[in-house]
Design an enzyme around this catalytic site. Structure first.
Site, PDB file in Angstrom:
ATOM      1  N   HIS A 113      -3.949   6.967   1.443  1.00 27.66           N
ATOM      2  CA  HIS A 113      -4.154   5.632   0.881  1.00 27.66           C
ATOM      3  C   HIS A 113      -5.571   5.176   1.227  1.00 27.66           C
ATOM      4  O   HIS A 113      -6.094   5.478   2.315  1.00 27.66           O
ATOM      5  CB  HIS A 113      -3.115   4.681   1.478  1.00 27.66           C
ATOM      6  CG  HIS A 113      -3.420   3.247   1.203  1.00 27.66           C
ATOM      7  ND1 HIS A 113      -3.603   2.760  -0.066  1.00 27.66           N
ATOM      8  CD2 HIS A 113      -3.614   2.187   2.048  1.00 27.66           C
ATOM      9  CE1 HIS A 113      -3.877   1.471   0.005  1.00 27.66           C
ATOM     10  NE2 HIS A 113      -3.892   1.104   1.275  1.00 27.66           N
ATOM     11  N   CYS A 119       0.827  -1.226   0.000  1.00 24.26           N
ATOM     12  CA  CYS A 119       0.000   0.000   0.000  1.00 24.26           C
ATOM     13  C   CYS A 119       0.854   1.266   0.000  1.00 24.26           C
ATOM     14  O   CYS A 119       0.381   2.330  -0.405  1.00 24.26           O
ATOM     15  CB  CYS A 119      -0.931   0.003   1.202  1.00 24.26           C
ATOM     16  SG  CYS A 119      -1.973  -1.449   1.239  1.00 24.26           S
ATOM     17  N   ASN A 136      -9.919  -1.016  -2.056  1.00 22.96           N
ATOM     18  CA  ASN A 136      -8.489  -0.777  -1.826  1.00 22.96           C
ATOM     19  C   ASN A 136      -7.716  -1.302  -3.029  1.00 22.96           C
ATOM     20  O   ASN A 136      -7.611  -2.508  -3.225  1.00 22.96           O
ATOM     21  CB  ASN A 136      -8.073  -1.499  -0.541  1.00 22.96           C
ATOM     22  CG  ASN A 136      -6.603  -1.343  -0.212  1.00 22.96           C
ATOM     23  OD1 ASN A 136      -5.818  -0.867  -1.025  1.00 22.96           O
ATOM     24  ND2 ASN A 136      -6.230  -1.763   0.979  1.00 22.96           N
TER      25      ASN A 136
HETATM   26  N1  ACO Z   1     -19.249 -10.003   5.885  1.00 24.20           N
HETATM   27  C1  ACO Z   1     -19.933 -10.335   6.978  1.00 24.20           C
HETATM   28  N2  ACO Z   1     -19.365 -10.686   8.151  1.00 24.20           N
HETATM   29  C2  ACO Z   1     -18.021 -10.683   8.196  1.00 24.20           C
HETATM   30  C3  ACO Z   1     -17.239 -10.347   7.082  1.00 24.20           C
HETATM   31  C4  ACO Z   1     -17.900  -9.999   5.889  1.00 24.20           C
HETATM   32  N3  ACO Z   1     -17.239  -9.650   4.761  1.00 24.20           N
HETATM   33  N4  ACO Z   1     -15.944 -10.434   7.426  1.00 24.20           N
HETATM   34  C5  ACO Z   1     -15.901 -10.815   8.706  1.00 24.20           C
HETATM   35  N5  ACO Z   1     -17.155 -10.978   9.179  1.00 24.20           N
HETATM   36  C6  ACO Z   1     -17.575 -11.375  10.511  1.00 24.20           C
HETATM   37  C7  ACO Z   1     -16.522 -12.154  11.237  1.00 24.20           C
HETATM   38  O1  ACO Z   1     -16.601 -13.540  10.894  1.00 24.20           O
HETATM   39  C8  ACO Z   1     -16.883 -11.913  12.665  1.00 24.20           C
HETATM   40  O2  ACO Z   1     -17.972 -12.722  13.015  1.00 24.20           O
HETATM   41  P1  ACO Z   1     -18.074 -13.336  14.508  1.00 24.20           P
HETATM   42  O3  ACO Z   1     -18.182 -12.160  15.402  1.00 24.20           O
HETATM   43  O4  ACO Z   1     -19.288 -14.170  14.435  1.00 24.20           O
HETATM   44  O5  ACO Z   1     -16.805 -14.095  14.720  1.00 24.20           O
HETATM   45  C9  ACO Z   1     -17.404 -10.477  12.653  1.00 24.20           C
HETATM   46  O6  ACO Z   1     -17.746 -10.195  11.287  1.00 24.20           O
HETATM   47  C10 ACO Z   1     -16.377  -9.464  13.107  1.00 24.20           C
HETATM   48  O7  ACO Z   1     -15.138  -9.774  12.481  1.00 24.20           O
HETATM   49  P2  ACO Z   1     -13.859  -8.962  12.761  1.00 24.20           P
HETATM   50  O8  ACO Z   1     -12.753  -9.471  11.903  1.00 24.20           O
HETATM   51  O9  ACO Z   1     -13.620  -8.877  14.234  1.00 24.20           O
HETATM   52  O10 ACO Z   1     -14.360  -7.555  12.227  1.00 24.20           O
HETATM   53  P3  ACO Z   1     -13.777  -6.143  12.496  1.00 24.20           P
HETATM   54  O11 ACO Z   1     -14.792  -5.349  13.186  1.00 24.20           O
HETATM   55  O12 ACO Z   1     -12.390  -6.166  13.016  1.00 24.20           O
HETATM   56  O13 ACO Z   1     -13.689  -5.606  11.015  1.00 24.20           O
HETATM   57  C11 ACO Z   1     -12.119  -5.166   9.277  1.00 24.20           C
HETATM   58  C12 ACO Z   1     -12.849  -6.233  10.068  1.00 24.20           C
HETATM   59  C13 ACO Z   1     -13.120  -4.360   8.448  1.00 24.20           C
HETATM   60  C14 ACO Z   1     -11.144  -5.830   8.337  1.00 24.20           C
HETATM   61  C15 ACO Z   1     -11.409  -4.251  10.288  1.00 24.20           C
HETATM   62  O14 ACO Z   1     -10.629  -4.993  11.162  1.00 24.20           O
HETATM   63  C16 ACO Z   1     -10.586  -3.238   9.633  1.00 24.20           C
HETATM   64  O15 ACO Z   1     -11.097  -2.296   9.083  1.00 24.20           O
HETATM   65  N6  ACO Z   1      -9.243  -3.396   9.691  1.00 24.20           N
HETATM   66  C17 ACO Z   1      -8.361  -2.599   8.924  1.00 24.20           C
HETATM   67  C18 ACO Z   1      -7.819  -3.474   7.887  1.00 24.20           C
HETATM   68  C19 ACO Z   1      -7.845  -2.871   6.561  1.00 24.20           C
HETATM   69  O16 ACO Z   1      -8.441  -1.856   6.301  1.00 24.20           O
HETATM   70  N7  ACO Z   1      -7.174  -3.537   5.688  1.00 24.20           N
HETATM   71  C20 ACO Z   1      -7.106  -3.084   4.343  1.00 24.20           C
HETATM   72  C21 ACO Z   1      -5.934  -3.634   3.708  1.00 24.20           C
HETATM   73  S1  ACO Z   1      -4.525  -3.206   4.497  1.00 24.20           S
HETATM   74  C22 ACO Z   1      -3.989  -1.759   3.970  1.00 24.20           C
HETATM   75  O17 ACO Z   1      -4.245  -1.367   2.872  1.00 24.20           O
HETATM   76  C23 ACO Z   1      -3.286  -0.971   4.934  1.00 24.20           C
END
Ligand code: ACO
Length: 335
Positions: A262, A115, A292
């Site tokens: 980004h 990224c 992204n």
């Molecule tokens: N649809 C529906 N439910 C989902 C999905 C989906 N696509 N993905 C995960 N879930 C569920 C999980 O299974 C989990 O269910 P559970 O509670 O029954 O176990 C629940 O949603 C919560 O999952 P988490 O992984 O804890 O969700 P979180 O609130 O952390 O959100 C996310 C995940 C959006 C990835 C968040 O952590 C985030 O924004 N992180 C930043 C990462 C990022 O932006 N990465 C981009 C690439 S990296 C870069 O470019 C820097």
């Protein structure tokens, strides 16, 4: 004689025509439009058609950037290609662009940094121009994520975030000493290298082969991400490095006309804006439409912000990125 400043002379991008909405994803995996928008802001993304590849998009973006700069392909004397999803494991996409554009035997650098690839590339280009090493550099950031993601429910946390695209810039000496790249800062911290990674296929220790059937069947070949760690680290590092480049020039956030972050996650960028106390009207986001696109997000955003009349000559613009590695960096420009 003082070294010339480097400036972005032209921008171009290529977005594959195939739009994949969150509703389309619900037909492949257990997810919902609401979950994706609430967590990331992404509403739709682009995926390449079968005949498209990373470097073919890069070539289209490069042609657009050269036309925008008024620079002929024959004037380009260096290529820098940033991607985490190259067409081949080797060689990199840089030489494929050199070939397709029919350029001379100019150097072609391939860089990773995921990224942060485009801001790292901008810093390299800036240094090359100021050193007088090259005159017109073609910097490309492109990704084909759609072929490397797990499109089943197993991969939903990651797959919903990403999209395909390429963006490019032509960088050369500025004819106006007040305009151009003022300063840049790049960083890395490998402590959490495996928190956001695609570790297979690979040549890591204790593996007998680059890839085996079990890696494929188990899903190890897909990227892994500790989403919460990424979120927390990004919202710490991005504001920090923006402040670093501003302080280097004796400037403050109040001097910024536009922040180009980004596009990893809209929630990350909202938090970064809040922590920097910068009005959201001065932050350009387009992750809603494209997801992204990793190395392509900065040129895509810069070009779109300029087209929307959000960036004018003389404006102070800061591009900032954070990603896998972890790597992060910021480039401060007088547009
Ligand atoms: N649809 C529906 N439910 C989902 C999905 C989906 N696509 N993905 C995960 N879930 C569920 C999980 O299974 C989990 O269910 P559970 O509670 O029954 O176990 C629940 O949603 C919560 O999952 P988490 O992984 O804890 O969700 P979180 O609130 O952390 O959100 C996310 C995940 C959006 C990835 C968040 O952590 C985030 O924004 N992180 C930043 C990462 C990022 O932006 N990465 C981009 C690439 S990296 C870069 O470019 C820097």
């Amino acid at each position: 004689m003082t070294a010339p400043r480097a400036r972005i002379l032209g921008l171009g991008s290529y977005l594959p025509p195939r739009v994949v909405t969150n509703h389309d994803l619900t037909k492949m995996m257990d997810t919902s439009h609401e979950w994706i928008v609430e967590r990331s802001g992404v509403e739709e993304r682009r995926w390449v058609d079968p005949e498209e590849g990373n470097h073919t998009m890069g070539v289209k973006a490069a042609r657009a950037a050269m036309a925008d700069a008024g620079v002929e392909p024959g004037e380009i004397d260096c290529i820098i290609y940033a991607t985490l999803s190259p067409d081949y494991y080797f060689p990199g996409c840089g030489v494929l662009v050199q070939r397709d554009l029919g350029l001379g035997h100019i150097p072609a650098y391939d860089i990773r940094q995921q990224c942060s690839g485009f801001v790292y590339g901008l810093q390299m280009a800036d240094a090359f121009i100021r050193a007088g090493q090259y005159q017109k550099i073609l910097l490309i950031g492109g990704e084909v994520h759609s072929r490397g993601l797990d499109k089943s429910t197993r991969g939903r946390t990651i797959t919903v975030l990403f999209g395909d695209a390429a963006g490019a810039a032509v960088i050369g000496a500025s004819d106006d000493p007040a305009r151009g790249i003022l300063t840049s800062r790049m960083h890395s911290d490998g402590t959490d290298a495996e928190c956001l990674a695609m570790q297979y296929p690979g040549m890591a220790p204790n593996r007998d082969v680059f890839v085996n059937l079990d890696d494929v069947e188990s899903g190890r070949i897909f990227p892994n991400m500790d989403g919460q760690k990424v979120f927390k680290t990004a919202v710490k590092r991005m504001p920090q490095v923006v402040q670093e480049v501003l302080a280097d020039q004796g400037l403050t956030v109040a001097d910024l006309a536009m922040l180009i972050p980004h596009q990893a996650n809209l929630r990350i960028n909202e938090m970064v804006a809040k922590l920097l106390h910068i009005d959201e009207s001065k932050v350009h986001n387009n992750i809603q439409k494209y997801g992204n696109t990793t190395a392509a997000t900065i040129p895509l955003c810069l070009e779109e912000a300029r087209a929307l009349g959000k960036i004018h000559p003389g404006d102070l613009v800061c591009a900032v990125a954070f990603g896998s590695g972890f790597t992060w960096g910021a480039v401060l420009m007088r547009w």
